[in-house]
Write a protein that holds these residues in place. Structure first.
Motif, PDB file in Angstrom:
ATOM      1  N   GLU A 142      68.012  84.532  65.945  1.00 29.53           N
ATOM      2  CA  GLU A 142      68.193  84.655  67.400  1.00 29.53           C
ATOM      3  C   GLU A 142      69.040  83.505  67.942  1.00 29.53           C
ATOM      4  OE1 GLU A 142      65.474  84.423  71.420  1.00 29.53           O
ATOM      5  OE2 GLU A 142      64.575  85.312  69.632  1.00 29.53           O
ATOM      6  N   ASP A 143      68.749  82.289  67.504  1.00 32.64           N
ATOM      7  CA  ASP A 143      69.529  81.133  67.963  1.00 32.64           C
ATOM      8  C   ASP A 143      70.974  81.197  67.472  1.00 32.64           C
ATOM      9  OD1 ASP A 143      67.378  80.152  69.358  1.00 32.64           O
ATOM     10  OD2 ASP A 143      66.940  78.530  67.958  1.00 32.64           O
ATOM     11  N   ILE A 144      71.173  81.692  66.254  1.00 31.83           N
ATOM     12  CA  ILE A 144      72.535  81.837  65.723  1.00 31.83           C
ATOM     13  C   ILE A 144      73.344  82.774  66.620  1.00 31.83           C
ATOM     14  CG2 ILE A 144      73.923  82.773  63.814  1.00 31.83           C
ATOM     15  CD1 ILE A 144      71.610  81.777  61.933  1.00 31.83           C
ATOM     16  N   VAL A 145      72.760  83.916  66.954  1.00 30.63           N
ATOM     17  CA  VAL A 145      73.443  84.886  67.821  1.00 30.63           C
ATOM     18  C   VAL A 145      73.734  84.262  69.175  1.00 30.63           C
ATOM     19  CG1 VAL A 145      73.160  87.085  69.060  1.00 30.63           C
ATOM     20  CG2 VAL A 145      72.538  86.923  66.634  1.00 30.63           C
ATOM     21  N   LEU A 146      72.760  83.550  69.739  1.00 30.56           N
ATOM     22  CA  LEU A 146      72.960  82.936  71.056  1.00 30.56           C
ATOM     23  C   LEU A 146      74.035  81.852  71.032  1.00 30.56           C
ATOM     24  CD1 LEU A 146      69.284  82.700  72.345  1.00 30.56           C
ATOM     25  CD2 LEU A 146      71.109  84.196  73.207  1.00 30.56           C
ATOM     26  N   VAL A 147      74.052  81.035  69.991  1.00 34.40           N
ATOM     27  CA  VAL A 147      75.072  79.983  69.890  1.00 34.40           C
ATOM     28  C   VAL A 147      76.455  80.612  69.757  1.00 34.40           C
ATOM     29  CG1 VAL A 147      75.961  78.101  68.453  1.00 34.40           C
ATOM     30  CG2 VAL A 147      73.535  78.174  69.032  1.00 34.40           C
ATOM     31  N   LYS A 148      76.574  81.646  68.943  1.00 35.51           N
ATOM     32  CA  LYS A 148      77.864  82.332  68.800  1.00 35.51           C
ATOM     33  C   LYS A 148      78.323  82.894  70.140  1.00 35.51           C
ATOM     34  CE  LYS A 148      77.704  83.686  63.927  1.00 35.51           C
ATOM     35  NZ  LYS A 148      77.641  84.824  62.993  1.00 35.51           N
ATOM     36  N   ARG A 149      77.406  83.525  70.856  1.00 31.62           N
ATOM     37  CA  ARG A 149      77.746  84.076  72.180  1.00 31.62           C
ATOM     38  C   ARG A 149      78.124  82.968  73.152  1.00 31.62           C
ATOM     39  NH1 ARG A 149      73.148  87.006  74.525  1.00 31.62           N
ATOM     40  NH2 ARG A 149      74.555  87.191  76.293  1.00 31.62           N
ATOM     41  N   ALA A 150      77.422  81.840  73.091  1.00 31.05           N
ATOM     42  CA  ALA A 150      77.721  80.714  73.980  1.00 31.05           C
ATOM     43  C   ALA A 150      79.110  80.152  73.684  1.00 31.05           C
ATOM     44  CB  ALA A 150      76.658  79.626  73.845  1.00 31.05           C
ATOM     45  N   PHE A 151      79.479  80.065  72.417  1.00 30.65           N
ATOM     46  CA  PHE A 151      80.818  79.595  72.063  1.00 30.65           C
ATOM     47  C   PHE A 151      81.880  80.549  72.593  1.00 30.65           C
ATOM     48  CE2 PHE A 151      78.941  76.385  69.507  1.00 30.65           C
ATOM     49  CZ  PHE A 151      79.941  75.454  69.262  1.00 30.65           C
ATOM     50  N   THR A 152      81.614  81.850  72.500  1.00 30.30           N
ATOM     51  CA  THR A 152      82.554  82.841  73.019  1.00 30.30           C
ATOM     52  C   THR A 152      82.681  82.719  74.534  1.00 30.30           C
ATOM     53  OG1 THR A 152      82.072  84.358  71.205  1.00 30.30           O
ATOM     54  CG2 THR A 152      83.053  85.310  73.192  1.00 30.30           C
ATOM     55  N   LYS A 153      81.544  82.628  75.210  1.00 37.05           N
ATOM     56  CA  LYS A 153      81.567  82.527  76.672  1.00 37.05           C
ATOM     57  C   LYS A 153      82.233  81.230  77.139  1.00 37.05           C
ATOM     58  CE  LYS A 153      79.025  83.186  80.880  1.00 37.05           C
ATOM     59  NZ  LYS A 153      77.825  83.674  81.513  1.00 37.05           N
ATOM     60  N   ALA A 154      82.063  80.152  76.378  1.00 40.07           N
ATOM     61  CA  ALA A 154      82.686  78.869  76.721  1.00 40.07           C
ATOM     62  C   ALA A 154      84.164  78.844  76.317  1.00 40.07           C
ATOM     63  CB  ALA A 154      81.936  77.720  76.053  1.00 40.07           C
ATOM     64  N   ARG A 155      84.627  79.951  75.731  1.00 40.46           N
ATOM     65  CA  ARG A 155      86.035  80.103  75.313  1.00 40.46           C
ATOM     66  C   ARG A 155      86.455  79.058  74.286  1.00 40.46           C
ATOM     67  NH1 ARG A 155      89.188  82.657  80.359  1.00 40.46           N
ATOM     68  NH2 ARG A 155      87.458  83.910  81.063  1.00 40.46           N
ATOM     69  N   THR A 156      85.561  78.786  73.379  1.00 38.89           N
ATOM     70  CA  THR A 156      85.848  77.854  72.294  1.00 38.89           C
ATOM     71  C   THR A 156      86.499  78.637  71.162  1.00 38.89           C
ATOM     72  OG1 THR A 156      83.959  76.522  72.907  1.00 38.89           O
ATOM     73  CG2 THR A 156      84.820  76.193  70.709  1.00 38.89           C
ATOM     74  N   ALA A 157      87.670  78.215  70.765  1.00 35.67           N
ATOM     75  CA  ALA A 157      88.441  78.952  69.764  1.00 35.67           C
ATOM     76  C   ALA A 157      88.134  78.516  68.333  1.00 35.67           C
ATOM     77  CB  ALA A 157      89.934  78.771  70.043  1.00 35.67           C
TER      78      ALA A 157
ATOM     79  N   LEU B 299      80.371  73.688  61.707  1.00 37.93           N
ATOM     80  CA  LEU B 299      79.307  74.223  60.875  1.00 37.93           C
ATOM     81  C   LEU B 299      78.008  74.197  61.667  1.00 37.93           C
ATOM     82  CD1 LEU B 299      78.319  75.305  58.146  1.00 37.93           C
ATOM     83  CD2 LEU B 299      77.930  72.923  57.455  1.00 37.93           C
ATOM     84  N   LEU B 300      77.425  75.363  61.867  1.00 41.76           N
ATOM     85  CA  LEU B 300      76.125  75.491  62.514  1.00 41.76           C
ATOM     86  C   LEU B 300      75.069  75.621  61.427  1.00 41.76           C
ATOM     87  CD1 LEU B 300      74.254  75.983  64.986  1.00 41.76           C
ATOM     88  CD2 LEU B 300      74.872  78.411  64.806  1.00 41.76           C
ATOM     89  N   VAL B 301      74.097  74.722  61.444  1.00 38.05           N
ATOM     90  CA  VAL B 301      72.993  74.771  60.479  1.00 38.05           C
ATOM     91  C   VAL B 301      71.743  75.139  61.272  1.00 38.05           C
ATOM     92  CG1 VAL B 301      71.750  73.556  58.662  1.00 38.05           C
ATOM     93  CG2 VAL B 301      74.133  72.943  59.159  1.00 38.05           C
ATOM     94  N   GLU B 302      71.361  76.394  61.150  1.00 34.46           N
ATOM     95  CA  GLU B 302      70.297  76.956  61.997  1.00 34.46           C
ATOM     96  C   GLU B 302      69.605  78.074  61.236  1.00 34.46           C
ATOM     97  OE1 GLU B 302      67.682  77.735  64.359  1.00 34.46           O
ATOM     98  OE2 GLU B 302      69.086  76.422  65.414  1.00 34.46           O
ATOM     99  N   ASP B 303      68.269  78.067  61.231  1.00 31.71           N
ATOM    100  CA  ASP B 303      67.540  79.099  60.507  1.00 31.71           C
ATOM    101  C   ASP B 303      67.107  80.267  61.383  1.00 31.71           C
ATOM    102  OD1 ASP B 303      65.711  77.269  61.726  1.00 31.71           O
ATOM    103  OD2 ASP B 303      64.106  78.065  60.479  1.00 31.71           O
TER     104      ASP B 303
END
Length: 141
Positions: free
Chosen positions: A17-32, A10-14
């Motif tokens: 921009e940060d939400i998009v970046l965290v999602k992209r970072a999870f994808t790039k880090a190959r976190t399933a 669970l990401l708690v973020e308002d």
């Protein structure tokens, strides 16, 4: 059916921009892992308590890990931490504070309220990917 709580973060973020970046970072880090997002402290409490739409635990399972910003609307990250630590159902929830604040007093307060770790948001995307990998290595998801 698989126990999604073993896989849900669970990401708690308002900040959108940060939400998009965290999602992209999870994808790039190959976190399933499934990454669910709420945008304020009040919604985080509702999610964890299973109130309203969050009562559908098939869609909104209790997460095993929460990434929590401190500066949130409605309820601060500190308020959310305090609430979590008074909920027996959340005793196993690992909370990692992911915030822009590098204040020692904020770090100390977060740890006093039960945060597992306190990480400062990096100022670039590659740094954020490294933070995601560090969380994965530390928490072991």
């Amino acid at each position: 059916m698989a126990d999604l709580s073993k896989y849900t973060i669970l990401l708690v973020e308002d900040s959108e921009e940060d939400i998009v970046l965290v999602k992209r970072a999870f994808t790039k880090a190959r976190t399933a892992n499934t990454l669910n997002v709420v945008k304020d402290g009040e919604e985080a409490v509702k999610y964890l308590a299973g109130v309203g739409v969050y009562g559908d635990r098939g869609r909104y399972p209790i997460p095993f890990l929460m990434l929590l910003d401190l500066r949130l609307p409605r309820l601060s990250g500190f308020d959310v931490l305090g609430w979590i630590r008074n909920q027996p159902a959340c005793k196993d929830l690992t909370v990692v504070v992911l915030t822009a604040s590098d204040s020692i007093s904020d770090m100390n307060k977060a740890h006093e309220l039960g945060a597992y770790s306190y990480l400062i948001k990096p100022d670039n995307f590659d740094g954020l990917v490294e933070v995601v990998k560090r969380i994965e290595g530390t928490v072991g998801y």
